[in-house]
Design a protein around this motif. Structure first.
Motif, PDB file in Angstrom:
ATOM      1  N   LYS A   1      -0.894   4.860 -11.003  1.00  0.00           N
ATOM      2  CA  LYS A   1      -1.422   3.425 -10.769  1.00  0.00           C
ATOM      3  C   LYS A   1      -1.679   2.894 -12.256  1.00  0.00           C
ATOM      4  CE  LYS A   1      -2.376   2.306  -6.416  1.00  0.00           C
ATOM      5  NZ  LYS A   1      -2.098   0.920  -6.341  1.00  0.00           N
TER       6      LYS A   1
ATOM      7  N   ARG B   1       1.182  -1.400  -0.039  1.00  0.00           N
ATOM      8  CA  ARG B   1       0.078  -0.068   0.573  1.00  0.00           C
ATOM      9  C   ARG B   1       0.636   1.773   0.344  1.00  0.00           C
ATOM     10  NH1 ARG B   1      -2.989  -3.080  -1.375  1.00  0.00           N
ATOM     11  NH2 ARG B   1      -5.056  -3.919  -0.570  1.00  0.00           N
TER      12      ARG B   1
ATOM     13  N   TYR C   1      -1.263  10.359  -8.305  1.00  0.00           N
ATOM     14  CA  TYR C   1      -1.714   8.690  -7.849  1.00  0.00           C
ATOM     15  C   TYR C   1      -2.617   7.769  -9.089  1.00  0.00           C
ATOM     16  CZ  TYR C   1      -4.230   5.094  -5.084  1.00  0.00           C
ATOM     17  OH  TYR C   1      -4.737   4.184  -5.174  1.00  0.00           O
TER      18      TYR C   1
ATOM     19  N   SER D   1      -0.079   8.542  -0.634  1.00  0.00           N
ATOM     20  CA  SER D   1      -0.800   9.873  -1.201  1.00  0.00           C
ATOM     21  C   SER D   1      -1.527  10.524  -0.640  1.00  0.00           C
ATOM     22  CB  SER D   1      -2.212   9.029  -2.264  1.00  0.00           C
ATOM     23  OG  SER D   1      -1.069   8.335  -3.342  1.00  0.00           O
ATOM     24  N   ILE D   2      -1.756   9.822   0.913  1.00  0.00           N
ATOM     25  CA  ILE D   2      -2.210  10.435   2.057  1.00  0.00           C
ATOM     26  C   ILE D   2      -1.802  11.793   2.568  1.00  0.00           C
ATOM     27  CG2 ILE D   2      -2.997   9.608   4.224  1.00  0.00           C
ATOM     28  CD1 ILE D   2      -4.160   7.376   3.167  1.00  0.00           C
TER      29      ILE D   2
ATOM     30  N   ASP E   1       2.403   2.744  -2.710  1.00  0.00           N
ATOM     31  CA  ASP E   1       1.210   4.062  -3.244  1.00  0.00           C
ATOM     32  C   ASP E   1      -0.204   5.089  -2.409  1.00  0.00           C
ATOM     33  OD1 ASP E   1       2.602   3.481  -5.168  1.00  0.00           O
ATOM     34  OD2 ASP E   1       1.043   2.215  -6.339  1.00  0.00           O
ATOM     35  N   GLU E   2      -0.710   4.316  -1.917  1.00  0.00           N
ATOM     36  CA  GLU E   2      -1.620   5.211  -0.935  1.00  0.00           C
ATOM     37  C   GLU E   2      -1.194   5.936  -0.332  1.00  0.00           C
ATOM     38  OE1 GLU E   2      -2.415   1.952  -1.868  1.00  0.00           O
ATOM     39  OE2 GLU E   2      -3.448   2.075  -3.418  1.00  0.00           O
TER      40      GLU E   2
END
Length: 348
Positions: free
Chosen positions: A125, A58, A121, A64-65, A60-61
């Motif tokens: 993906k 996770r 993001y 991004s957050i 990438d998530e």
């Protein structure tokens, strides 16, 4: 030549407009931060797969957050992104006299935030999905597809052409910015309805005085809101400082190792390719020596090794498993499709 090109920077300074070198430098700052975070998460995941493997899956998530929170803070308090504020720039809309500490207008703020955090993001993906589709096409892996998946594959087929058109637009925009034909160097700024400008002396003084102290007469809600805002601001400033130092050391380490190992890399790449192994015929090659795939429990076909663990599987078996679970089926080490290695098997 220097006299003829001097007007490119003097004109920018006269119009209170950053030079092309400054805007390109701030664009590349965040591109140097993400690899550092990816490397740190990868080290954690490889050292403790069971505990930190989910971070790698996770990443990438998570990035991004963090990027969303960081950009939100700087857009709200400095009217600029993290990298723009780092270079002493701010975003201005139709009202160029608006102080930086007041932030952007509501519409410009949310457009800027989405284009700064959400668009990268989605691009990441799409790039990963496109890479997986290419692997499937290279190895002729076909799975049943619905109508939606067919449309998605058509979109992926057109995606490289969309990227080519986008890169052409960016290049033309930057070229026009150099010659003073446009106010923005990036289509993202044009879509957000803002342009870049230098922070003025009044902006700098306002930013230092924009955090008033708490008064005893304020309500509990106001005090709680102030404390939360102060805490978030402190975290953002600490994160920005650590990122700045991290980027410096990352660049230094990249330079150090590239200069130190340059001769070694050249020596290794100049070596001739070794010949393929000879196929040895022996009576020991019986059914007891036939290699089986740990996943399907059948004789291996199209042998493929997983570099993170060293185990060998059928290509189709390990491809489907790693794509779904992102780890080795036997050791649990975090793994991706890029870790699949085709084993050379000579004919004979």
């Amino acid at each position: 030549m220097a006299e003829r090109g001097a007007h490119l920077t003097t004109a920018a300074a006269a119009e209170d407009r950053p030079s092309i070198f400054e805007v390109l430098a701030q664009d590349s700052l965040m591109n140097a931060v993400k690899p550092a975070l990816l490397h740190a998460v990868k080290i954690l995941a490889m050292s403790h797969p069971a505990r930190y493997g989910v971070l790698w899956r996770r990443v990438d998530e998570i990035y991004s957050i963090l990027d969303l929170l960081l950009q939100q803070h700087f857009l709200s308090h400095t009217s600029a992104s993290f990298s723009e504020n780092f270079y002493g720039l701010k975003r201005v809309g139709t009202d160029s006299t608006r102080p930086a500490h007041l932030g952007l207008h509501h519409r410009q703020h949310w457009h800027s935030l989405l284009l700064l955090a959400l668009l990268p993001y989605l691009h990441t993906k799409l790039e990963k999905i496109l890479a997986r589709r290419r692997d499937e096409d290279d190895f002729s892996i076909r799975v049943p597809q619905s109508f939606t998946q067919t449309l998605f594959r058509a979109f992926l087929a057109a995606y490289p052409f969309v990227c080519m058109a986008w890169n052409g637009w960016v290049f033309c925009q930057q070229l026009l910015y150099v010659f003073g034909k446009t106010q923005t160097h990036s289509p993202l700024l044009w879509l957000a309805g803002v342009k870049l400008s230098y922070l003025t002396a009044h902006d700098i003084r306002s930013l230092k005085l924009s955090d008033p102290a708490l008064s005893p007469s304020q309500s509990i809600g106001k005090k709680l809101q102030h404390l939360i805002s102060t805490a978030v601001g402190g975290v953002a400033v600490s994160l920005s400082t650590s990122l700045s130092i991290g980027v410096f050391f990352l660049r230094f380490l990249e330079w150090w190792y590239s200069s130190e190992n340059q001769s070694t890399v050249k020596a290794l790449t100049s070596l001739p390719t070794p010949p393929p192994p000879l196929h040895v015929h022996s009576q020991d090659t019986s059914h007891t020596h036939i290699k089986f795939c740990p996943l399907c429990r059948k004789v291996r076909t199209n042998d493929t090794a997983l570099s993170t663990s060293g185990y060998v599987f059928c290509y189709r078996c390990i491809y489907v498993y790693v794509k779904a679970n992102h780890r080795c089926p036997l050791t649990g080490c975090p793994s991706g499709l890029q870790h699949l290695i085709k084993i050379y098997k000579p004919d004979g």
